[in-house]
Design a protein around this motif. Structure first.
Motif, PDB file in Angstrom:
ATOM      1  N   ARG A 321       0.733  -1.401   0.111  1.00  0.00           N
ATOM      2  CA  ARG A 321      -0.040  -0.044  -0.041  1.00  0.00           C
ATOM      3  C   ARG A 321       0.980   1.278   0.150  1.00  0.00           C
ATOM      4  O   ARG A 321       1.858   1.273   0.664  1.00  0.00           O
ATOM      5  N   LEU A 322       0.399   2.186  -0.802  1.00  0.00           N
ATOM      6  CA  LEU A 322       1.235   3.431  -0.906  1.00  0.00           C
ATOM      7  C   LEU A 322       0.915   4.346   0.499  1.00  0.00           C
ATOM      8  O   LEU A 322       1.520   5.045   0.790  1.00  0.00           O
ATOM      9  N   PHE A 323      -0.580   4.362   0.634  1.00  0.00           N
ATOM     10  CA  PHE A 323      -1.209   5.234   1.952  1.00  0.00           C
ATOM     11  C   PHE A 323      -1.754   4.149   2.897  1.00  0.00           C
ATOM     12  O   PHE A 323      -2.108   2.972   2.732  1.00  0.00           O
ATOM     13  N   LEU A 324      -1.513   4.429   3.961  1.00  0.00           N
ATOM     14  CA  LEU A 324      -2.052   3.648   5.187  1.00  0.00           C
ATOM     15  C   LEU A 324      -3.954   3.484   4.733  1.00  0.00           C
ATOM     16  O   LEU A 324      -4.200   2.546   5.271  1.00  0.00           O
ATOM     17  N   MET A 325      -4.366   4.454   4.448  1.00  0.00           N
ATOM     18  CA  MET A 325      -5.576   4.393   3.977  1.00  0.00           C
ATOM     19  C   MET A 325      -6.129   5.522   2.783  1.00  0.00           C
ATOM     20  O   MET A 325      -5.263   6.438   2.757  1.00  0.00           O
ATOM     21  N   HIS A 329      -7.169  11.884   3.337  1.00  0.00           N
ATOM     22  CA  HIS A 329      -7.431  12.326   4.408  1.00  0.00           C
ATOM     23  C   HIS A 329      -7.530  11.465   5.453  1.00  0.00           C
ATOM     24  O   HIS A 329      -7.155  11.683   6.813  1.00  0.00           O
ATOM     25  N   HIS A 330      -7.887  10.181   5.265  1.00  0.00           N
ATOM     26  CA  HIS A 330      -8.136   9.093   6.235  1.00  0.00           C
ATOM     27  C   HIS A 330      -6.523   8.598   6.429  1.00  0.00           C
ATOM     28  O   HIS A 330      -6.306   8.058   7.432  1.00  0.00           O
ATOM     29  N   HIS A 331      -5.782   8.783   5.393  1.00  0.00           N
ATOM     30  CA  HIS A 331      -4.207   8.259   5.593  1.00  0.00           C
ATOM     31  C   HIS A 331      -3.491   9.307   6.757  1.00  0.00           C
ATOM     32  O   HIS A 331      -2.959   8.704   7.521  1.00  0.00           O
ATOM     33  N   LEU A 332      -4.023  10.398   6.711  1.00  0.00           N
ATOM     34  CA  LEU A 332      -3.512  11.489   7.648  1.00  0.00           C
ATOM     35  C   LEU A 332      -4.036  11.324   9.014  1.00  0.00           C
ATOM     36  O   LEU A 332      -3.364  11.444   9.875  1.00  0.00           O
ATOM     37  N   GLU A 333      -5.387  10.864   9.107  1.00  0.00           N
ATOM     38  CA  GLU A 333      -5.844  10.367  10.391  1.00  0.00           C
ATOM     39  C   GLU A 333      -5.012   9.228  10.965  1.00  0.00           C
ATOM     40  O   GLU A 333      -4.700   9.317  12.273  1.00  0.00           O
ATOM     41  N   MET A 334      -4.804   8.153  10.059  1.00  0.00           N
ATOM     42  CA  MET A 334      -4.178   7.010  10.495  1.00  0.00           C
ATOM     43  C   MET A 334      -2.539   7.256  10.876  1.00  0.00           C
ATOM     44  O   MET A 334      -1.965   6.609  11.696  1.00  0.00           O
TER      45      MET A 334
END
Length: 369
Positions: A321-325, A329-334
């Protein structure tokens, strides 16, 4: 100018003071937000939002319409074809979003309309819009929409009708549909945190209203147009009416944001996010700034762009995965960013992109002199 101020003020007052009434109504109807399980979303903090009234987009859609018609009537100028076309797109895509929201609430599932069914609904809204946009010419024979691809204005070399009427109409309607589906889905994906889509929509549509207001000031039909500026004038029909409906929508969003800002008392739902996308798409098409809108409304591309990157990276790397989610904006939350920090910084990005877009539009006008 009186119509402009009246429409924005009434829309603002409508959503600012009447949203609490809608909140109580939606609570009685059981229109509460459905949240995926922590295992699905991998973000348990979102569970606190379960049951918050949703479908708040209804409030600012109605507020925008009330403000627009109040403004045009008090200004002594009847609604134009351009203004009504923006309302068509706003309401039409809002209805598609409402159906999606209602299915989620009724079934108590986070999945409403399937992807293809949602796209079919968007197409059913966009195609009539495209057809109507090439009708209702003004006294100079100029229709609300044009059969050209546009950047700062129509690009003469990119005419769909140059390929013949039948092929031209097909390509033109495909282009309008693509713009409408792309923007409504982009705004829909961006609506994931309290106030994020609302605040971003304010900056974006306010910038588009500045574009149409300048087009009004520099319209080719103006008797007050300075002779030296004729070469850079705009043939856009009804630019002031486009400004009025945009100002009305912005006013409604500002009033709604009072209740939608973190921690939100009400969510806009898909009915609201898709309506915002509809207004962006309609304003871009009717103001002849389709490509420029990618910059002005660029904040709405971050979310879907991250989803696309995530999927392709996942396939190319065999499951990494490139982003956690995604969306981003959910990647930044994670990553541990507070929700309010993400929202405000995204608003800043929205404002900067809006300013850059309007600045480029003005530079293009100077270059045309």
């Amino acid at each position: 100018m009186r119509s402009l101020l009246t429409s924005a003020t009434i829309s603002l007052a409508f959503t600012l003071f009447l949203t609490p009434l809608f909140i109580r109504l939606f609570e009685r109807l059981g229109w509460g937000q459905v949240i995926r399980t922590p295992e699905d979303i991998n973000n348990p903090s979102h569970q606190a939002k379960r049951g918050t009234p949703t479908m708040g987009g209804i409030v600012f859609i109605v507020g925008s319409i009330v403000g627009y018609f109040a403004g045009t009537l008090t200004g002594g100028a009847p609604p134009s074809a351009s203004g009504l076309l923006v309302i068509w797109m706003m309401v039409g895509l809002g209805i598609v979003g409402f159906i999606d929201d209602y299915m989620k609430v009724r079934q108590q599932r986070s999945l409403g309309l399937s992807g293809w069914r949602k796209i079919v609904g968007q197409v059913l809204v966009a195609v009539p819009f495209g057809i109507l946009a090439l009708n209702f010419p003004n006294k100079d024979g100029v229709t609300p929409g044009s059969a050209y691809v546009s950047f700062f204005r129509d690009i003469p070399l990119l005419s769909f009708m140059a390929l013949g009427a039948i092929v031209g109409w097909i390509l033109y309607l495909a282009w309008v549909t693509f713009i409408s589906v792309a923007w409504s889905n982009s705004t829909n994906l961006t609506d994931g945190l309290d106030g994020l889509a609302t605040g971003s929509g304010i900056f974006t549509i306010a910038a588009l209203s500045l574009v149409t207001f300048w087009q009004f000031q520099q319209r080719c039909t103006s008797s007050a147009l300075v002779p030296e500026y004729v070469s850079a004038c705009y043939p856009t029909p009804d630019p002031m009416d486009l400004t009025i409906i945009a100002a009305s929508f912005v006013g409604a969003l500002v009033g709604f944001l009072w209740w939608n800002a973190p921690k939100a008392k009400i969510f806009m739902g898909d009915v609201g996010s898709m309506a915002i996308g509809g207004v962006v798409a309609a304003m871009a098409i009717l103001s002849r700034t389709e490509i420029l809108s990618v910059i002005i409304a660029g904040v709405f591309i971050i979310g879907p762009g991250s989803v696309i990157l995530q999927r392709y990276y996942f396939k190319l790397t065999g499951g990494k995965r490139l982003f956690l989610m995604s969306p981003f904006h959910h990647h930044l939350e994670m990553r541990g960013w507070p929700e309010i920090t993400i929202v405000v910084r995204m608003w800043i990005i929205a404002g900067m992109l809006a300013v850059v877009g309007v600045g480029l539009f003005y530079v293009a006008w100077l270059a045309a002199l």
